[in-house]
Structure formats: structure tokens, C-alpha cells
Design a protein around this motif. Sequence first.
Motif, PDB file in Angstrom:
ATOM      1  N   VAL A  23       3.295   8.274  -5.043  1.00  0.00           N
ATOM      2  CA  VAL A  23       4.524   7.481  -5.157  1.00  0.00           C
ATOM      3  C   VAL A  23       4.739   6.577  -3.945  1.00  0.00           C
ATOM      4  N   ARG A  24       4.027   6.832  -2.869  1.00  0.00           N
ATOM      5  CA  ARG A  24       4.182   5.976  -1.686  1.00  0.00           C
ATOM      6  C   ARG A  24       3.102   4.904  -1.623  1.00  0.00           C
ATOM      7  N   MET A  25       2.108   4.995  -2.509  1.00  0.00           N
ATOM      8  CA  MET A  25       1.024   4.005  -2.525  1.00  0.00           C
ATOM      9  C   MET A  25       1.319   2.961  -3.588  1.00  0.00           C
ATOM     10  N   HIS A  26       0.716   1.795  -3.438  1.00  0.00           N
ATOM     11  CA  HIS A  26       1.075   0.733  -4.367  1.00  0.00           C
ATOM     12  C   HIS A  26      -0.096   0.027  -5.025  1.00  0.00           C
ATOM     13  N   THR A  27      -1.324   0.338  -4.651  1.00  0.00           N
ATOM     14  CA  THR A  27      -2.433  -0.391  -5.269  1.00  0.00           C
ATOM     15  C   THR A  27      -2.564   0.011  -6.730  1.00  0.00           C
ATOM     16  N   ASN A  28      -2.926  -0.944  -7.564  1.00  0.00           N
ATOM     17  CA  ASN A  28      -3.151  -0.625  -8.974  1.00  0.00           C
ATOM     18  C   ASN A  28      -4.646  -0.418  -9.211  1.00  0.00           C
ATOM     19  N   PHE A  29      -5.002  -0.224 -10.485  1.00  0.00           N
ATOM     20  CA  PHE A  29      -6.404   0.136 -10.742  1.00  0.00           C
ATOM     21  C   PHE A  29      -7.371  -1.008 -10.468  1.00  0.00           C
ATOM     22  N   LEU A  30      -6.873  -2.253 -10.517  1.00  0.00           N
ATOM     23  CA  LEU A  30      -7.773  -3.370 -10.210  1.00  0.00           C
ATOM     24  C   LEU A  30      -8.128  -3.385  -8.724  1.00  0.00           C
ATOM     25  N   ASP A  31      -7.112  -3.171  -7.873  1.00  0.00           N
ATOM     26  CA  ASP A  31      -7.400  -3.054  -6.432  1.00  0.00           C
ATOM     27  C   ASP A  31      -8.374  -1.910  -6.210  1.00  0.00           C
ATOM     28  N   GLY A  32      -8.107  -0.799  -6.917  1.00  0.00           N
ATOM     29  CA  GLY A  32      -8.950   0.381  -6.765  1.00  0.00           C
ATOM     30  C   GLY A  32     -10.381   0.096  -7.172  1.00  0.00           C
ATOM     31  N   ALA A  33     -10.553  -0.643  -8.280  1.00  0.00           N
ATOM     32  CA  ALA A  33     -11.897  -0.928  -8.781  1.00  0.00           C
ATOM     33  C   ALA A  33     -12.685  -1.763  -7.776  1.00  0.00           C
ATOM     34  N   ILE A  34     -11.993  -2.688  -7.094  1.00  0.00           N
ATOM     35  CA  ILE A  34     -12.686  -3.526  -6.109  1.00  0.00           C
ATOM     36  C   ILE A  34     -12.882  -2.751  -4.814  1.00  0.00           C
ATOM     37  N   PHE A  35     -11.937  -1.899  -4.514  1.00  0.00           N
ATOM     38  CA  PHE A  35     -11.938  -1.010  -3.348  1.00  0.00           C
ATOM     39  C   PHE A  35     -11.835  -1.750  -2.019  1.00  0.00           C
ATOM     40  N   LEU A  36     -12.820  -2.585  -1.691  1.00  0.00           N
ATOM     41  CA  LEU A  36     -12.777  -3.263  -0.399  1.00  0.00           C
ATOM     42  C   LEU A  36     -11.513  -4.101  -0.327  1.00  0.00           C
ATOM     43  N   GLY A  37     -10.888  -4.106   0.853  1.00  0.00           N
ATOM     44  CA  GLY A  37      -9.652  -4.864   0.977  1.00  0.00           C
ATOM     45  C   GLY A  37      -8.464  -3.955   0.822  1.00  0.00           C
ATOM     46  N   ARG A  38      -7.600  -4.307  -0.117  1.00  0.00           N
ATOM     47  CA  ARG A  38      -6.322  -3.609  -0.225  1.00  0.00           C
ATOM     48  C   ARG A  38      -6.449  -2.104  -0.377  1.00  0.00           C
ATOM     49  N   ALA A  39      -7.276  -1.672  -1.340  1.00  0.00           N
ATOM     50  CA  ALA A  39      -7.354  -0.233  -1.619  1.00  0.00           C
ATOM     51  C   ALA A  39      -7.873   0.525  -0.408  1.00  0.00           C
ATOM     52  N   GLN A  40      -8.889  -0.030   0.243  1.00  0.00           N
ATOM     53  CA  GLN A  40      -9.458   0.673   1.402  1.00  0.00           C
ATOM     54  C   GLN A  40      -8.425   0.771   2.519  1.00  0.00           C
ATOM     55  N   ARG A  41      -7.733  -0.342   2.787  1.00  0.00           N
ATOM     56  CA  ARG A  41      -6.699  -0.321   3.827  1.00  0.00           C
ATOM     57  C   ARG A  41      -5.659   0.740   3.527  1.00  0.00           C
ATOM     58  N   GLU A  42      -5.224   0.754   2.248  1.00  0.00           N
ATOM     59  CA  GLU A  42      -4.194   1.710   1.867  1.00  0.00           C
ATOM     60  C   GLU A  42      -4.688   3.148   2.013  1.00  0.00           C
ATOM     61  N   GLU A  43      -5.934   3.376   1.592  1.00  0.00           N
ATOM     62  CA  GLU A  43      -6.495   4.724   1.710  1.00  0.00           C
ATOM     63  C   GLU A  43      -6.450   5.192   3.162  1.00  0.00           C
ATOM     64  N   VAL A  44      -6.889   4.334   4.059  1.00  0.00           N
ATOM     65  CA  VAL A  44      -6.965   4.718   5.467  1.00  0.00           C
ATOM     66  C   VAL A  44      -5.572   4.952   6.029  1.00  0.00           C
ATOM     67  N   GLN A  45      -4.664   4.040   5.692  1.00  0.00           N
ATOM     68  CA  GLN A  45      -3.297   4.146   6.196  1.00  0.00           C
ATOM     69  C   GLN A  45      -2.649   5.456   5.751  1.00  0.00           C
ATOM     70  N   HIS A  46      -2.826   5.815   4.487  1.00  0.00           N
ATOM     71  CA  HIS A  46      -2.215   7.045   3.989  1.00  0.00           C
ATOM     72  C   HIS A  46      -2.981   8.273   4.432  1.00  0.00           C
ATOM     73  N   ARG A  47      -4.272   8.086   4.666  1.00  0.00           N
ATOM     74  CA  ARG A  47      -5.061   9.192   5.189  1.00  0.00           C
ATOM     75  C   ARG A  47      -4.501   9.636   6.534  1.00  0.00           C
ATOM     76  N   ARG A  48      -4.067   8.677   7.355  1.00  0.00           N
ATOM     77  CA  ARG A  48      -3.491   9.018   8.666  1.00  0.00           C
ATOM     78  C   ARG A  48      -2.276   9.917   8.484  1.00  0.00           C
ATOM     79  N   VAL A  49      -1.393   9.524   7.555  1.00  0.00           N
ATOM     80  CA  VAL A  49      -0.185  10.314   7.305  1.00  0.00           C
ATOM     81  C   VAL A  49      -0.569  11.723   6.883  1.00  0.00           C
ATOM     82  N   VAL A  50      -1.529  11.796   5.965  1.00  0.00           N
ATOM     83  CA  VAL A  50      -1.946  13.093   5.435  1.00  0.00           C
ATOM     84  C   VAL A  50      -2.576  13.943   6.530  1.00  0.00           C
ATOM     85  N   GLU A  51      -3.343  13.304   7.402  1.00  0.00           N
ATOM     86  CA  GLU A  51      -3.974  14.066   8.485  1.00  0.00           C
ATOM     87  C   GLU A  51      -2.921  14.667   9.417  1.00  0.00           C
TER      88      GLU A  51
END
Lengths: 258, 350
Positions: A110-138
Motif C-alpha cells: 500500500v505504500r508502493m506505487h509502481t504498476n505492473f508495466l513499471d514492474g515488467a521493465i524493472f530498470l528505473g522506477r521499479a528498481q528505485r522503489e524496490e531499493v527505497q522500500h527495502r531500506r525501510v524493511v531492513e
Amino acid sequence: MEKSDNVKLKIENISLRFGGVQALSGVSLDLREREILGVIGPNGAGKTSLINSISGFYRPQEGDIYFEGKKITRLAPDKIAELGISRTFQQIELYTGLTALDNLMAARHVRMHTNFLDGAIFLGRAQREEVQHRRVVEDIIDLLEIEGIRKKVVGALPYGQRKRVELGRALALEPKLLLLDEPMAGMNAEEKEDMARFILDVYDEKNIPIILIEHDMGVVMDICDRLVVLEFGRKIAEGTPDEIKMNQQVVKAYLGGD
Amino acid sequence: MAMIPGDFSQSYERDIAIFRTKTQWVVMVIGLAIMLTFPLFMSNYWLSLFNFIFVTVIAVLGLHLVTGLCGQISLGQSALMCVGAYTVGVLSVKFGISVWACLPLAGLVTGLIGMIFGAPALRVKEFYLAMSTLAAQFIIVWVVSHLEEWTGGQLGMYVPPATIGGFSSASPSNLFYIGFILTIVMIAVAKNIQRTRVGRAFIAIRDNDIAAEVMGINLFRYKLLAFFIGCFFAGIAGWMWAMYLQNINPSQFTLKESLWMLGMVIVGGMGSTTGAVMGAVFVRGLDMIADYASAWAGTVFPTIGEQAFTAFSLIIFGLVIVIFLIYEPRGLYHRWELFKASYRLHPYAY
């Protein structure tokens, strides 16, 4: 610690029936911004039904629930989660096929915002978001001391650790209100102590109110600021742990007698 | 040479990468480069076989997303490929749209139709959902074979090859390149979806839909999305199928094919992209071996006849699935992981 009297969650007179069974009748309570509220009561008193009603899993037939002044009684569970109400379950309900880390990441949904198209491309938005939220989770992984199991599939973890991962998942949602349904059920004294410490850490660090259901009176009396006692779906008492200890009706509910 | 006792990621970017070390990249690039040289020396028979495998891999990846990740059983993947194939056919022949432009269109149309048949997933699960997706299999094929004006009915229709300059997909070697690129892209897309927000939501629904909902995942939206994406893959596979055969016909899209694809997901290992690819390649390979074996057996035992042995290949396939379900329900992928782990730890036991 300063106490604030602002009401975070307001439950007004809710009643919940399953066919002929009256699970909750006319329960009202206020949860303030800075407190751990314990909900206690004998088995079948309606404690879990109360939490299920708050998280939108059950729909009370009567009464209303307000969260931060907003009525949430008829909202779908996923909408309520988006508002920031997170919970754990009595029986652990983790995503068994995912690792501990991914369980927490999944709760960031619920705190993430990328949709499946961002996810499919991965590089760029999805990767940034993954890393950013990974920090919170860590950070949460650090807080709950589950570093060693972050890449383990949770289905294979022992009970105590799964309970801890579940608390982590509830926190990963970045809740404004945390509902804990028997977080210490089935634990030994040492594990209970750990869990109590985690709950107090969370309360201090995240600055969120907590509703705690627990059967272990020692724990409840120690960590809760206020208690609500349910019996047969009705609220029979409310007050500080000391007041509750002296309450004749509560003693009767637990020990029987007339 | 300094030996590092293990391989530790030093950034989250690297930790979440598919290929975490340089060696992995090098091995992959070399492997792909070798595959790209196949058309230089392979016969058309082998190239066609590869093209067939490409079609299967793409369709199975779609099913992997719906069933393997989101846990929604779909028994209509082959019929949805039919939608994709006929979208290309009808759009290019009747409307004169470029075959290339039909590639995304085939995916989109199939995805939307897949969502219609996936909609019951809101209310029903497991067996009951299997029944309602089974309906997709029969309804789609029935409709396609009765819309004779558009589709040529049972006789099927001709689909022009995709061309660009002097390059035409009509030759198996050219189609190999197209299929190769398409497959790589679709594998990457499937894997990327799996490891990001949407993929985790799918797995959450599969593993515990109650918890998923309470943790903020809109079940209906994500189940429909799973069907859309999975069927988008089927549509792309349908396009590739149309290019592969040039003559499409409703009888090519059988229930048996749909079941086989589900079997491939199971054999490969539910819930793993690599597993889905492994399953597709493994079962198609097995199928080919069974074909050879039955042809050979037919010459050795002429009285029984080749036909009887061909039927045998179905029994073998069924047997393989049963054996996998009993002895390795986590599929080939799990075996591969075990192999990698033991290789990494060699010579120690753990």
C-alpha cells in the motif's frame, strides 16, 4: 512520556451477530493517540471479533467505527489497510511461500506505487522503489532482530520466529494503528519477554497506538496503559490495570462465583 | 589469488538483481550467443522444433503468472492462444493491419478476453474456477469455428508472415530469431513482474488471500490483473503460433494442449519463472523423444502399429506428471536449486 488525549479510534456501540450467535453487543471504546490498550476476556468473549470488525474483516450490523474521525465501518479490508490500520493474526497468517524479507516487502504494497508495466521493465522506477522500500524493511528487520532469517522461506520457520515475522509484516505497512491478536500465544516465558520487549520498542519508536489481545495477565498488566474487559460480547469493565485488578465483575468473569 | 568465502552483495541494487555476479552475466551472454548461431547450421526441422518450444515457453509463462504465482487455476490457456492467433489473422487479413502491429494487439485483445473468463475468480476458487476457465476453452473454440465469415470456420485461415524489407518470418531460421528475442523479452517481463510489487501481491493472494486482503491488496483487481497479464502472454504466444504455422485452425487449440501447459507449470515447479521455462522445454523434449520412440517402435513391432505407440506418449506424459506430483511436487526448479546448493558447498555436506 507525554500523554495525548486525542482519540485515534472511536468505536460506537457496535453489535455483531452470526446467525443466532451474538458475538458483540453494544461495545464502545475510545483509543487515544498514545496508549497500549489491552483487550482481555475469557474465551469466546468477542476479542478477536472486535479486532476483525476494526480491520474490516467482519461487518458489524449495528454501530460505527471511526478512525481519525473517518467512518470506516463499511470499508473493504484493503481500504482500511490503506488508511494505516495493520494487524497480526491469532493463528499465524503469513505468505508461506515467500521469504521473511518478501513477506515484509509484500506488506509495503500500500505504500508502493509502481504498476505492473513499471514492474515488467524493472530498470528505473521499479528498481528505485524496490531499493527505497527495502531500506525501510531492513530497518524493521533490525528492530525485530530477524536478520538471520530474512532470506528463509517462512513456511519452514519455527513458531516463535514466524510470530516475529508477522509482527514485522504488520509494521512494514507503516501503520498508524497496530492491532495485535495474541502475539504471545503458545510461547514460553523467554519468548514472551522478547515479544513484550519488541512491542514496547515498536510503541516507542513508531509512535503508534496499539490494541493488544492477550491472555497472559502478567504481560497485559505490565505493558498496557489501559484495559478493556469483554465477556460474552459485552464490555464489562474499562480502566487502568490497577483498577481492573480490583474490579469485582472482572474477578467474577474470570474466576466464576456469584 | 584471494579467495572470498562466499558472495556478498554490497548494495540492495545488487542484492535484488537476477544476475548478481559477473560470471553469471558472462555465462548467460555466451549461452545466448551460442543459441543465436543455431540457424547457421541447424536443419529446418530442428529450427521448427525450437520455434514450437518458443511458442510453448511464452504461453506457459503466462500460465505460470496466473496459476503458479496468483494461484488461480486456468484450463483455457490454449484457447486463449487461439484468440491471439485469430486476432492476428483477422486484423491482418480483413483489416490490412501490419502483422507487426498485431503483436501487441494480439496480446491486448487476448488479455481482455482472458479477464472476462477470469472474472469468476472473485467468487470461486480451485476446482470451481477450473470449471469456469474450462468453459473458456470450449466457448472460444466454438465461437471461432462458427464465425466462418471472419475466421474461415473449421477450414481455418491463412495468416501472412511478418516481413520487414527482405526479412520474412516465413523461413524457420528468420522466425527463430523473432521467437528467440520474443522469448527472452517475455521471460524477462515475467521474472520482473514476479519480483516486484505486483508479483508479490499475486503470491500473497496465492498463499493467504485473507491476510493479503487485510494487508491492503485488492483481491479482485489483482486476480483480474493476473488473468490479464497471463492471457497477454497467451496472446503473444498466439501471434508466434500464427507465424509458426501460417495456417491456423480452431482444431489446433485443444483442451489437451491447455492441460499439457498446466502440466508443464507443475513439472517445472509452481511459482518459479525458471521452472516454467524448464517445464516447457522438458515436456516438449519428452514429447519429441516419445514421438521418435513411437516411430521407431512402430518399425520394430509393425503388427501393433505406430498409432498405438503414439497414444503411448500421452500415457508417458501423464505418468511424468503423477511421478512429479508424488516425488518432487516442487518441480524441476527445486532439483536445480538443490544441485546448485550442493555444487556451491562441495566438498562439504552442508
